[in-house]
Design a protein around this motif. Structure first.
Motif, PDB file in Angstrom:
ATOM      1  N   TRP A 136       0.856  -1.186   0.000  1.00  0.00           N
ATOM      2  CA  TRP A 136       0.000   0.000   0.000  1.00  0.00           C
ATOM      3  C   TRP A 136       0.893   1.237   0.000  1.00  0.00           C
ATOM      4  O   TRP A 136       1.900   1.293   0.701  1.00  0.00           O
ATOM      5  N   VAL A 176      -6.385   9.267 -10.680  1.00  0.00           N
ATOM      6  CA  VAL A 176      -5.849   8.760  -9.425  1.00  0.00           C
ATOM      7  C   VAL A 176      -5.483   9.932  -8.521  1.00  0.00           C
ATOM      8  O   VAL A 176      -5.160  11.027  -8.998  1.00  0.00           O
ATOM      9  N   SER A 177      -5.563   9.698  -7.225  1.00  0.00           N
ATOM     10  CA  SER A 177      -5.121  10.670  -6.224  1.00  0.00           C
ATOM     11  C   SER A 177      -3.866  10.127  -5.555  1.00  0.00           C
ATOM     12  O   SER A 177      -3.935   9.099  -4.865  1.00  0.00           O
ATOM     13  N   TYR A 194      -0.380  -1.417  -4.681  1.00  0.00           N
ATOM     14  CA  TYR A 194       0.582  -1.688  -5.750  1.00  0.00           C
ATOM     15  C   TYR A 194       0.921  -3.171  -5.701  1.00  0.00           C
ATOM     16  O   TYR A 194       1.656  -3.633  -4.833  1.00  0.00           O
ATOM     17  N   ASP A 197      -4.025   9.634  -1.662  1.00  0.00           N
ATOM     18  CA  ASP A 197      -4.913   8.615  -1.084  1.00  0.00           C
ATOM     19  C   ASP A 197      -4.263   7.244  -1.267  1.00  0.00           C
ATOM     20  O   ASP A 197      -3.470   7.038  -2.187  1.00  0.00           O
ATOM     21  N   TRP A 198      -4.641   6.300  -0.405  1.00  0.00           N
ATOM     22  CA  TRP A 198      -4.034   4.977  -0.477  1.00  0.00           C
ATOM     23  C   TRP A 198      -4.294   4.313  -1.823  1.00  0.00           C
ATOM     24  O   TRP A 198      -5.415   4.344  -2.343  1.00  0.00           O
ATOM     25  N   PHE A 199      -3.269   3.719  -2.403  1.00  0.00           N
ATOM     26  CA  PHE A 199      -3.437   2.848  -3.557  1.00  0.00           C
ATOM     27  C   PHE A 199      -2.630   1.576  -3.330  1.00  0.00           C
ATOM     28  O   PHE A 199      -1.575   1.590  -2.683  1.00  0.00           O
ATOM     29  N   ARG A 222       0.967   5.822  -0.475  1.00  0.00           N
ATOM     30  CA  ARG A 222       0.344   7.133  -0.655  1.00  0.00           C
ATOM     31  C   ARG A 222       1.382   8.204  -0.308  1.00  0.00           C
ATOM     32  O   ARG A 222       2.359   7.934   0.403  1.00  0.00           O
ATOM     33  N   GLN A 254      -6.973   1.707  -6.874  1.00  0.00           N
ATOM     34  CA  GLN A 254      -7.457   2.689  -5.906  1.00  0.00           C
ATOM     35  C   GLN A 254      -8.980   2.707  -5.956  1.00  0.00           C
ATOM     36  O   GLN A 254      -9.575   2.829  -7.036  1.00  0.00           O
TER      37      GLN A 254
END
Length: 317
Positions: free
Chosen positions: A213, A271-272, A279, A275-277, A215, A299
């Motif tokens: 995770w 995408v932001s 991977y 904010d959590w994404f 961000r 995300q």
């Protein structure tokens, strides 16, 4: 423009400062660099807009590859501002780059941008990242106006969320080593691995995959170009980890020699970066002293980007 990290800046302020490029004007560029900037030849010289950005200091004294990728995204995107004022937003949808030489983290980098084409829907840019009169990265990117069309995606894996996972800063912050201190206090991207991190402990008999995770550690400006650049920056973290996992190696192994060779990225959906994404990463192959990493970024249940990188991975006997 200062070459050193500004000590009063937080990690995210430092990243934004690095991504804030200064436009220097136009110049003729050739296969060897910028004409008049120690270039050996002007054969095939073409006109380019030139930007400059500083380098982040790194424990290994080489420019972080993700920094150069992110700055190339910014330089290319800045040349689209006039097109976007006429035609509307054209976010980046793909990039491809070759790391040609190690960068010197004590020096700024110049980015010469060729405006290859502006069509009705797509814009193409080529960027030469240059230090000491020679290219350190060759980069191309394509931008597209948003449009309706076919839509499908991979399903986001059902994995533990970031809450409750320990960050790399927590895992490594107690270690008295320059690289560990840098990860713990200076990285602008927070990483929370789902599997055990490969920095210190080998993962014998592990599959060539991992999930992390990520961000930005603080809020980013609203500019979509900056969010895309931050995603490119973060994409260079840990993508070769699955190669090491498969072979029971750690980043702390003194025999290990690793360097990024090339990098590709496709941006599928907005995408932001703050904010959590998720991977997800895997390595389908390693051979001839090279390892390949493939990643997907998710995300909010959506696949937002796909990444591929090949790196030199050698174990010195």
């Amino acid at each position: 423009m200062t070459d050193d990290v500004k000590p009063t800046l937080t990690p995210i302020e430092d990243l934004i400062d690095v991504l804030t490029l200064e436009e220097l004007g136009t110049a003729k560029i050739s296969v060897t660099g910028i004409e008049g900037q120690d270039a050996a030849s002007s054969i095939g010289a073409t006109e380019a807009r030139v930007f400059e950005g500083r380098s982040q200091r790194m424990p290994h004294n080489r420019v972080f590859g993700g920094q150069v990728l992110a700055q190339c995204v910014m330089a290319a995107g800045l040349t689209l501002r006039a097109v976007e004022e006429r035609e509307g937003p054209r976010p980046i949808h793909s990039l491809h780059g070759y790391f040609m030489r190690p960068g010197d983290d004590t020096l700024p980098i110049r980015f010469a941008v060729e405006e290859m084409r502006d069509g009705r829907s797509f814009s193409t840019r080529r960027v030469h990242a240059i230090q000491k009169g020679a290219p350190i990265m060759s980069f191309t990117a394509s931008f597209q106006e948003q449009a309706a069309g076919l839509d499908h995606q991979l399903t986001m894996p059902d994995l533990p969320g970031p809450d409750g996972l320990r960050s790399l800063a927590d895992l490594l912050g107690h270690i008295d080593h320059p690289a560990a201190r840098h990860i713990a206090t200076q990285r602008p991207i927070e990483q929370r691995p789902i599997e055990e991190a490969t920095f210190l402990t080998p993962a014998p008999d592990s599959p060539a995959e991992q999930q992390v995770w990520m961000r930005a550690v603080d809020s980013l400006p609203a500019d979509p170009l900056i969010h895309a650049a931050v995603l490119a920056y973060a994409s260079d973290y840990s993508l070769l980890d699955p190669v090491l996992r498969r072979h029971g190696l750690t980043w702390a192994d003194p025999r290990l020699r690793v360097a990024s060779l090339d990098h590709s990225m496709w941006f599928h959906r907005p995408v932001s970066g703050d904010d959590w994404f998720l991977y997800t990463q895997e390595s389908p192959s390693a051979s001839s002293g090279r390892g390949l990493g493939i990643g997907q970024m998710f995300q909010g249940g959506q696949l937002v980007a796909t990444v591929a990188q090949e790196g030199m991975v050698r174990v010195k006997e």
